[in-house]
Design a protein around this motif. Structure first.
Motif, short mmCIF file in Angstrom:
data_model
loop_
_atom_site.label_atom_id
_atom_site.label_comp_id
_atom_site.label_asym_id
_atom_site.label_seq_id
_atom_site.Cartn_x
_atom_site.Cartn_y
_atom_site.Cartn_z
N THR A 27 0.85 -1.19 0.00
CA THR A 27 0.00 0.00 0.00
C THR A 27 0.89 1.24 0.00
N SER A 28 0.32 2.36 -0.40
CA SER A 28 1.10 3.59 -0.50
C SER A 28 0.91 4.47 0.72
N LEU A 29 1.88 5.38 0.91
CA LEU A 29 1.83 6.32 2.01
C LEU A 29 2.60 7.57 1.63
N ARG A 30 2.03 8.73 1.93
CA ARG A 30 2.72 9.99 1.75
C ARG A 30 3.43 10.34 3.06
N THR A 31 4.72 10.57 3.00
CA THR A 31 5.47 10.93 4.20
C THR A 31 5.75 12.43 4.20
N ASP A 32 6.34 12.91 5.31
CA ASP A 32 6.66 14.33 5.38
C ASP A 32 8.06 14.63 4.83
N GLY A 33 8.78 13.60 4.42
CA GLY A 33 10.10 13.79 3.83
C GLY A 33 11.23 13.94 4.82
N THR A 34 10.91 13.99 6.12
CA THR A 34 11.95 14.14 7.14
C THR A 34 11.91 13.04 8.21
N SER A 35 10.77 12.41 8.39
CA SER A 35 10.65 11.38 9.42
C SER A 35 11.44 10.14 9.04
N THR A 36 12.00 9.48 10.04
CA THR A 36 12.74 8.24 9.80
C THR A 36 11.76 7.11 9.48
N LEU A 37 12.29 6.06 8.90
CA LEU A 37 11.46 4.91 8.59
C LEU A 37 10.91 4.28 9.87
N GLY A 38 11.73 4.26 10.91
CA GLY A 38 11.26 3.74 12.19
C GLY A 38 10.05 4.50 12.69
N HIS A 39 10.10 5.83 12.59
CA HIS A 39 8.97 6.66 13.03
C HIS A 39 7.74 6.39 12.16
N VAL A 40 7.95 6.24 10.87
CA VAL A 40 6.83 5.98 9.96
C VAL A 40 6.14 4.68 10.31
N VAL A 41 6.93 3.63 10.51
CA VAL A 41 6.38 2.32 10.83
C VAL A 41 5.63 2.37 12.16
N GLU A 42 6.23 3.01 13.14
CA GLU A 42 5.60 3.10 14.45
C GLU A 42 4.32 3.92 14.40
N SER A 43 4.30 4.96 13.57
CA SER A 43 3.10 5.81 13.47
C SER A 43 1.92 5.05 12.87
N LEU A 44 2.22 3.94 12.17
CA LEU A 44 1.16 3.13 11.59
C LEU A 44 0.69 2.04 12.56
N GLY A 45 1.24 2.02 13.77
CA GLY A 45 0.74 1.13 14.81
C GLY A 45 1.65 -0.02 15.20
N VAL A 46 2.79 -0.16 14.55
CA VAL A 46 3.67 -1.30 14.82
C VAL A 46 4.76 -0.92 15.82
N PRO A 47 4.80 -1.53 17.01
CA PRO A 47 5.90 -1.25 17.94
C PRO A 47 7.23 -1.70 17.32
N LEU A 48 8.26 -0.90 17.45
CA LEU A 48 9.54 -1.26 16.86
C LEU A 48 10.15 -2.49 17.52
N THR A 49 9.68 -2.83 18.72
CA THR A 49 10.14 -4.06 19.36
C THR A 49 9.76 -5.30 18.55
N GLU A 50 8.75 -5.16 17.69
CA GLU A 50 8.27 -6.30 16.91
C GLU A 50 8.82 -6.33 15.49
N VAL A 51 9.61 -5.34 15.13
CA VAL A 51 10.13 -5.22 13.76
C VAL A 51 11.51 -5.85 13.68
N GLY A 52 11.69 -6.68 12.65
CA GLY A 52 13.00 -7.27 12.39
C GLY A 52 13.73 -6.47 11.33
N THR A 53 13.94 -7.09 10.18
CA THR A 53 14.65 -6.42 9.10
C THR A 53 13.74 -5.45 8.36
N LEU A 54 14.29 -4.28 8.03
CA LEU A 54 13.61 -3.31 7.16
C LEU A 54 14.33 -3.32 5.82
N LEU A 55 13.59 -3.62 4.77
CA LEU A 55 14.18 -3.64 3.43
C LEU A 55 13.62 -2.50 2.60
N VAL A 56 14.52 -1.76 1.98
CA VAL A 56 14.12 -0.70 1.05
C VAL A 56 14.66 -1.08 -0.32
#
Length: 247
Positions: A27-56
């Motif tokens: 799915t798509s998402l518009r970001t603010d261009g300054t927030s980190t990927l960790g912040h983006v993921v967390e803002s969508l409801g996922v605690p970073l404690t549950e996140v493993g690898t982030l692939l871009v």
């Protein structure tokens, strides 16, 4: 100028945390261009404690990566068992008392706070004692000061125990910890704990252990068969176990 648009794909294990539309695939998402990927993921409801690898675009990136327009992000769940430099020690919030007792039954170091001391104090203790904070409170797990954390996925104690054991693979030393205070047990004579025994207990049992911290006495009483079943299943599925004090 348009905000950057990125594409996100969450692992099935993380669908619990995201909204229904984001569980169907990319799915798509518009970001603010300054927030980190960790912040983006967390803002969508996922605690970073549950996140493993982030692939871009197929390449692993840190949480501090700032996503750019058009990037495809795959958010993986933590691996199981989760790597740990040393046997994990845990801190459980006020809602996980039964889980704390079952972990202690297996000889796992499980501190437990009851009554509730508040999120800030829990996070501070996690950091001070380097304990993995276990909770079903997503907000608590988002606190930056915690040393490490993990979301407990089920509300059923038996499933909670399997969840923690499969994720962290702690060494099991059944019957070695006090289920009341988390202290260590030592084998003692009947005479040394006689004041804690009723007449029937004193006549019927000969093997005793005692907590070195709180003094609680233990023996293989009427409840032992139920506890033994918990231990046997855990050792069978997540063992092996080392010998410990009798109980």
């Amino acid at each position: 100028m348009d905000r950057p648009q990125i594409w996100l794909d969450f692992a099935p294990e993380l669908h619990l945390f995201v909204s229904a539309p984001r569980r169907a695939g990319r799915t798509s998402l518009r970001t603010d261009g300054t927030s980190t990927l960790g912040h983006v993921v967390e803002s969508l409801g996922v605690p970073l404690t549950e996140v493993g690898t982030l692939l871009v675009d197929g390449q692993a990136v840190p949480e501090a990566h700032v996503p750019a327009d058009g990037e495809h992000v795959a958010v993986h769940a933590v691996t199981r068992p989760q790597p740990s430099p040393a046997p994990p020690r845990f801190l459980l919030d006020v809602h996980l008392g039964t889980l704390a007792r079952r972990l202690r039954l297996l000889g796992v170091d499980a501190a437990y706070e009851n009554p509730d001391i508040g999120d800030a104090a829990l996070a501070a203790r996690s950091a001070a004692e380097q304990r993995v904070l276990l909770s079903r409170d997503r907000g608590l797990l988002r606190r930056r000061e915690i040393w490490a954390g993990a979301y407990v996925y089920s509300h059923r104690p038996a499933e909670q125990l399997r969840d923690v054991l499969s994720r962290f693979a702690p060494p099991l030393v059944p019957w070695s910890r006090c289920t009341t205070c988390n202290g260590t047990l030592r084998t003692v004579t009947k005479t040394s704990v006689r004041e804690q025994l009723r007449d029937g207990t004193e006549r019927s049992y000969d093997a005793f252990a005692q907590c070195t911290d709180c003094g609680q006495a233990y023996w293989r009483g009427a409840h032992h068969a139920r506890l033994e079943a918990i231990v046997t299943e855990a050792v069978r599925d997540f063992g092996p176990a080392a010998p410990a004090a009798s109980r």
